[in-house]
Design an enzyme around this catalytic site. Structure first.
Site, PDB file in Angstrom:
ATOM      1  N   HIS A  31      -3.418  11.993  85.159  1.00 26.27           N
ATOM      2  CA  HIS A  31      -3.767  13.200  84.404  1.00 26.27           C
ATOM      3  C   HIS A  31      -2.664  14.239  84.563  1.00 26.27           C
ATOM      4  O   HIS A  31      -1.789  14.119  85.432  1.00 26.27           O
ATOM      5  CB  HIS A  31      -5.127  13.764  84.837  1.00 26.27           C
ATOM      6  CG  HIS A  31      -5.179  14.315  86.230  1.00 26.27           C
ATOM      7  ND1 HIS A  31      -6.218  15.089  86.686  1.00 26.27           N
ATOM      8  CD2 HIS A  31      -4.328  14.198  87.289  1.00 26.27           C
ATOM      9  CE1 HIS A  31      -6.015  15.420  87.953  1.00 26.27           C
ATOM     10  NE2 HIS A  31      -4.875  14.899  88.328  1.00 26.27           N
ATOM     11  N   CYS A  56       1.172  20.020  89.534  1.00 23.38           N
ATOM     12  CA  CYS A  56       0.236  19.203  88.749  1.00 23.38           C
ATOM     13  C   CYS A  56       0.418  19.410  87.248  1.00 23.38           C
ATOM     14  O   CYS A  56      -0.121  18.651  86.445  1.00 23.38           O
ATOM     15  CB  CYS A  56      -1.206  19.524  89.126  1.00 23.38           C
ATOM     16  SG  CYS A  56      -1.631  19.063  90.811  1.00 23.38           S
ATOM     17  N   HIS A  66       0.574  12.724  86.743  1.00 21.50           N
ATOM     18  CA  HIS A  66       0.567  12.015  88.028  1.00 21.50           C
ATOM     19  C   HIS A  66      -0.768  11.282  88.134  1.00 21.50           C
ATOM     20  O   HIS A  66      -1.689  11.507  87.360  1.00 21.50           O
ATOM     21  CB  HIS A  66       0.738  13.003  89.195  1.00 21.50           C
ATOM     22  CG  HIS A  66      -0.351  14.018  89.282  1.00 21.50           C
ATOM     23  ND1 HIS A  66      -0.390  15.133  88.478  1.00 21.50           N
ATOM     24  CD2 HIS A  66      -1.467  14.069  90.057  1.00 21.50           C
ATOM     25  CE1 HIS A  66      -1.466  15.836  88.750  1.00 21.50           C
ATOM     26  NE2 HIS A  66      -2.144  15.210  89.706  1.00 21.50           N
ATOM     27  N   HIS A  86      -4.119   9.205  90.459  1.00 21.56           N
ATOM     28  CA  HIS A  86      -4.989   9.182  91.637  1.00 21.56           C
ATOM     29  C   HIS A  86      -5.799   7.895  91.653  1.00 21.56           C
ATOM     30  O   HIS A  86      -6.109   7.316  90.597  1.00 21.56           O
ATOM     31  CB  HIS A  86      -5.979  10.355  91.615  1.00 21.56           C
ATOM     32  CG  HIS A  86      -5.350  11.701  91.703  1.00 21.56           C
ATOM     33  ND1 HIS A  86      -4.795  12.199  92.857  1.00 21.56           N
ATOM     34  CD2 HIS A  86      -5.188  12.663  90.748  1.00 21.56           C
ATOM     35  CE1 HIS A  86      -4.324  13.415  92.626  1.00 21.56           C
ATOM     36  NE2 HIS A  86      -4.543  13.716  91.354  1.00 21.56           N
ATOM     37  N   ASP A 145     -10.694   3.675  83.813  1.00 22.00           N
ATOM     38  CA  ASP A 145      -9.762   2.997  84.709  1.00 22.00           C
ATOM     39  C   ASP A 145      -8.441   2.682  84.017  1.00 22.00           C
ATOM     40  O   ASP A 145      -8.400   2.184  82.891  1.00 22.00           O
ATOM     41  CB  ASP A 145     -10.401   1.694  85.220  1.00 22.00           C
ATOM     42  CG  ASP A 145      -9.639   1.113  86.402  1.00 22.00           C
ATOM     43  OD1 ASP A 145      -9.122   1.888  87.224  1.00 22.00           O
ATOM     44  OD2 ASP A 145      -9.562  -0.127  86.504  1.00 22.00           O
ATOM     45  N   HIS A 146      -7.348   2.989  84.721  1.00 26.46           N
ATOM     46  CA  HIS A 146      -5.984   2.750  84.234  1.00 26.46           C
ATOM     47  C   HIS A 146      -5.738   3.426  82.885  1.00 26.46           C
ATOM     48  O   HIS A 146      -5.236   2.812  81.932  1.00 26.46           O
ATOM     49  CB  HIS A 146      -5.689   1.241  84.162  1.00 26.46           C
ATOM     50  CG  HIS A 146      -5.455   0.629  85.508  1.00 26.46           C
ATOM     51  ND1 HIS A 146      -6.489   0.385  86.390  1.00 26.46           N
ATOM     52  CD2 HIS A 146      -4.316   0.247  86.132  1.00 26.46           C
ATOM     53  CE1 HIS A 146      -5.989  -0.142  87.494  1.00 26.46           C
ATOM     54  NE2 HIS A 146      -4.678  -0.225  87.385  1.00 26.46           N
ATOM     55  N   GLU A 195     -10.906  12.946  94.718  1.00 22.86           N
ATOM     56  CA  GLU A 195      -9.614  12.792  94.073  1.00 22.86           C
ATOM     57  C   GLU A 195      -8.558  12.291  95.057  1.00 22.86           C
ATOM     58  O   GLU A 195      -7.681  11.498  94.721  1.00 22.86           O
ATOM     59  CB  GLU A 195      -9.183  14.131  93.476  1.00 22.86           C
ATOM     60  CG  GLU A 195      -7.885  14.082  92.708  1.00 22.86           C
ATOM     61  CD  GLU A 195      -7.542  15.430  92.100  1.00 22.86           C
ATOM     62  OE1 GLU A 195      -7.876  15.653  90.925  1.00 22.86           O
ATOM     63  OE2 GLU A 195      -6.950  16.273  92.815  1.00 22.86           O
TER      64      GLU A 195
END
Length: 290
Positions: A148, A167, A173, A175, A213-214, A260
């Protein structure tokens, strides 16, 4: 001055989900691998929470005495045992995690000022029981990986950097998010379950894990095109996605906790909270399967 203290204990035991009034096929259909003979085992971790006023010695209860009570009333009886045969309560209602917590409460309550029983079946599944008859709260932990960028479309790059720091960098980046979904409901008097675990896991996978996801959340999840995907906003959106499908399973969405990183997490308490301001379009409810 009231205070809550917690005491941990552990026991290893096996159990089987099997109702004699059902056929072998019916038990398999209802309980899946949990119905297999002769059963399966877990390393249970138990937290007993006590509430009370501090005494003259600065204690709610003498923990040495608490340890003895837990051992005498619970762990010495359950450890290395087959739960279905140990306590009479498990002949009436199966020894699910929910029901084990309930019966432990009943065994300890005459001796200790209980406020909560927390029982881990394994690190990704646990139950809280607080003495409310057949009500319990069950939590499933799962995870997804996503990228994100924290930046508002209404602000300049410099303004975003001032608010979100690194950020806000343009390429984002990632998580490894850990998600805890807690639901509250009434235990079935025969099965000891508040919800079909498989069905609950399927809902979480379908509405959250598979679509998220991904992905790059800002670009792949329509909601975050105009909403900054902070951990808080992600958690609120997950709660919005899950509230209706979870209720159709016969339980209430109690809490969403999104971790996170080891340093950052947030929690959304859902039962008495309105999500009217974050309605989900029907098209967004369809899982974005690869």
């Amino acid at each position: 001055m009231k205070c809550i203290v917690n005491r941990r204990a552990k026991f290893s035991a096996s159990h089987r989900y099997w109702l004699p009034e059902l056929s072998e096929q019916e038990n398999q259909e209802r309980f899946g691998p949990n119905s297999r003979f002769p059963g399966h085992g877990h390393n249970y971790v138990l937290f007993v929470s006590l509430i009370g006023e501090l005494d003259q010695y600065g204690m709610v209860q003498n923990l040495s005495n608490v340890k003895k009570v837990i051992k005498n009333e619970v762990t010495s009886q359950l450890d290395y045992g087959y739960l279905n045969d140990i306590w009479e309560e498990f002949k009436e209602t199966l020894p699910t995690t929910e029901n084990i917590a309930r019966v432990i409460w009943q065994r300890l309550n005459p001796h200790l000022p209980l406020t909560d029983i927390l029982l881990y079946e394994h690190p990704q599944l646990w139950v809280n029981y607080q003495g409310k008859d057949m009500e319990a709260t069950l939590t499933i932990q799962t995870h997804f990986s996503a990228a994100h960028r924290l930046a508002s479309n209404q602000l300049s790059y410099e303004e975003n950097l001032e608010i979100y720091g690194k950020c806000a960098r343009p390429n984002g980046h990632g998580h490894n998010y850990h998600l805890e979904v807690s639901v509250t409901g009434q235990m079935d008097a025969r099965t000891g379950m508040i919800v079909d675990l498989g069905a609950l896991q399927n809902v979480i996978d379908e509405y959250v894990v598979e679509p998220f996801d991904h992905t790059f959340l800002n670009k792949d999840i329509a909601h975050f095109a105009d909403t900054v995907p902070t951990a808080e906003n992600i958690a609120f959106y997950i709660a919005t996605l899950l509230k209706e499908p979870v209720s159709k399973l016969g339980v209430e969405l109690e809490k969403i906790k999104l971790i996170e990183s080891p340093n950052n997490s947030c929690e959304i308490f859902c039962r008495n909270q309105s999500f009217d301001g974050m309605k989900v379009e029907e098209s967004e409810k369809v899982p974005a399967l690869a």
